[in-house]
Design a protein around this motif. Structure first.
Motif, PDB file in Angstrom:
ATOM      1  N   SER A 193      13.340  24.295  50.608  1.00  0.00           N
ATOM      2  CA  SER A 193      14.333  24.577  51.884  1.00  0.00           C
ATOM      3  C   SER A 193      13.406  23.853  53.573  1.00  0.00           C
ATOM      4  CB  SER A 193      14.343  26.323  51.841  1.00  0.00           C
ATOM      5  OG  SER A 193      13.761  27.314  52.194  1.00  0.00           O
ATOM      6  N   ASN A 194      12.397  23.753  53.308  1.00  0.00           N
ATOM      7  CA  ASN A 194      11.748  22.727  54.030  1.00  0.00           C
ATOM      8  C   ASN A 194      10.693  21.577  54.196  1.00  0.00           C
ATOM      9  OD1 ASN A 194      10.129  22.162  56.314  1.00  0.00           O
ATOM     10  ND2 ASN A 194      10.570  24.554  56.849  1.00  0.00           N
ATOM     11  N   THR A 233      15.063  18.614  58.952  1.00  0.00           N
ATOM     12  CA  THR A 233      13.644  19.163  58.394  1.00  0.00           C
ATOM     13  C   THR A 233      13.999  20.570  57.743  1.00  0.00           C
ATOM     14  OG1 THR A 233      13.529  20.796  60.904  1.00  0.00           O
ATOM     15  CG2 THR A 233      12.024  18.158  60.113  1.00  0.00           C
ATOM     16  N   LYS A 234      15.481  21.257  57.730  1.00  0.00           N
ATOM     17  CA  LYS A 234      15.617  22.733  57.262  1.00  0.00           C
ATOM     18  C   LYS A 234      16.393  22.708  56.312  1.00  0.00           C
ATOM     19  CE  LYS A 234      12.577  25.385  60.745  1.00  0.00           C
ATOM     20  NZ  LYS A 234      12.748  27.038  61.163  1.00  0.00           N
TER      21      LYS A 234
END
Length: 390
Positions: free
Chosen positions: A251-252, A165-166
């Motif tokens: 970034s996510n 997810t990240k």
């Protein structure tokens, strides 16, 4: 969906060699079928990978060519021929040439390899890929099209699809005009194979005329990823008019919808302006990035009117198009010859218009700052007209 190209990575294909039809390697394989009769067409649906041993089939060169022709007609994904000294000693050159002409992947498999092992490994892979791809489609839809993100569901889907997810992700959209519904699966499989070849994680699905990708952006591979996307788009343009739009990286994974909306917004705007760009990278569109994020349209109008409002009023009153002249002049680096050629007017006519524009706006067109402000105002005017016509 699984293609013949995907199957080449399986362990069993160390013993199964592609000998013809490599141009059809992106065909989708729906299942395996062990063929025991020359009259097979009523037992298949299309998309099967057919295995033939020759046992009980009495195959000679002529009947084998007829068999391959029927495979082409039935949209069979590929044919695996088992060879030995008793039934099919070798695959005739004429059959290899025919498979190449049909773009029908033709494989040769040694007789001592267990057929059950081959079909089992392929079938298990098809089932596994089908399950994963269904989950990947669910994840893409949840990320891009749900009204409110169900984070718990997304976490579970990411786990099933082995997505972090990240991490860095960006969206890419291939917008294809007049897409051929009969070839859409082939196109999707082609895109998937090209992306898998550079070992990146991605999600992919099609909605209307858009092939949508969510791509895990590995920084040291970013140039290569975009290079491959460009190559795919160039190949698509050989048969269809395709525009590739690339959003910014986030970034996510929960922010990937922003990247997707960037793709769609810039595609829509470029089509409205009738630009001829085939590839649009949001990172490289400069001033337009600001425009798409400004919600206060009144402030944009104020800036435009302060810079070129008098010229807009003049065009309206005189039914002229001085703004277009100014736009073409500035966009051609104030080069008189290039501008007059673009506008199909005489150089002296252009000089007269430019002097008129200077007087109307009371501006010095030799000033870099003034030219920059005018270009910004013209871009804002184009954007406002786009919004008013949506």
């Amino acid at each position: 969906m699984v293609t013949c190209k995907d199957l080449l990575n399986l362990n069993i294909f160390k013993y199964i060699k592609l000998i013809a039809g490599k141009n059809g390697i992106y065909k989708t394989v729906t299942w395996t079928y062990i063929c025991e009769t020359i009259e097979f067409s009523k037992w298949v649906n299309g998309g099967e990978l057919i295995f033939i041993t020759g046992m009980g089939m009495d195959l000679d060169e002529r009947s084998m060519k007829k068999f391959l022709l029927e495979c082409g007609e039935k949209d069979i994904s590929g044919v695996v021929i088992l060879t030995n000294s008793e039934y099919i000693k070798e695959i005739p050159t004429s059959c290899i040439e025919l498979a190449n002409n049909l773009n029908l992947p033709l494989f040769n498999m040694a007789w001592d390899i267990k057929l059950i092992d081959a079909t089992k490994e392929i079938s298990n892979y098809i089932i596994e890929r089908s399950f994963i791809e269904n989950k990947e489609k669910e994840l893409l839809k949840e990320l891009l099209f749900s009204y409110s993100l169900d984070k718990e569901r997304i976490y579970k889907l990411c786990k099933s699809c082995k997505f972090k997810t990240k991490d860095l992700y960006f969206a890419a959209v291939f917008n294809i005009e007049d897409i051929d519904k009969n070839h859409i699966e082939y196109i999707i499989d082609y895109v998937k194979v090209k992306l898998r070849n550079i070992n990146i994680k991605f999600l992919l699905d099609i909605f209307e005329n858009n092939i949508i990708c969510i791509i895990n952006n590995i920084l040291d591979k970013e140039f290569k990823i975009k290079q491959v996307l460009n190559e795919i788009n160039n190949n698509l343009n050989e048969c269809n008019a395709s525009i590739l739009s690339i959003g910014r990286s986030y970034s996510n994974i929960f922010d990937i919808k922003i990247s997707y909306e960037e793709c769609i917004n810039i595609l829509d705007y470029y089509r409205y302006q009738e630009y001829d760009d085939q590839i649009i990278d949001y990172d490289k569109i400069g001033f337009y990035k600001l425009l798409f994020y400004i919600k206060d349209i009144d402030q944009l109008k104020l800036y435009r009117n302060e810079a070129i409002g008098k010229l807009l009023e003049y065009d309206k009153d005189k039914n002229s198009n001085m703004l277009k002249t100014l736009k073409v002049y500035l966009y051609n680096d104030c080069n008189l010859i290039k501008t007059s050629n673009k506008l199909f007017i005489h150089r002296n006519t252009l000089i007269y218009r430019i002097n008129k524009i200077k007087n109307i706006l009371d501006i010095n067109l030799d000033s870099a700052l003034s030219k920059n402000e005018l270009i910004n105002a013209i871009m804002i005017d184009d954007y406002i007209r786009y919004l008013e016509n949506k």
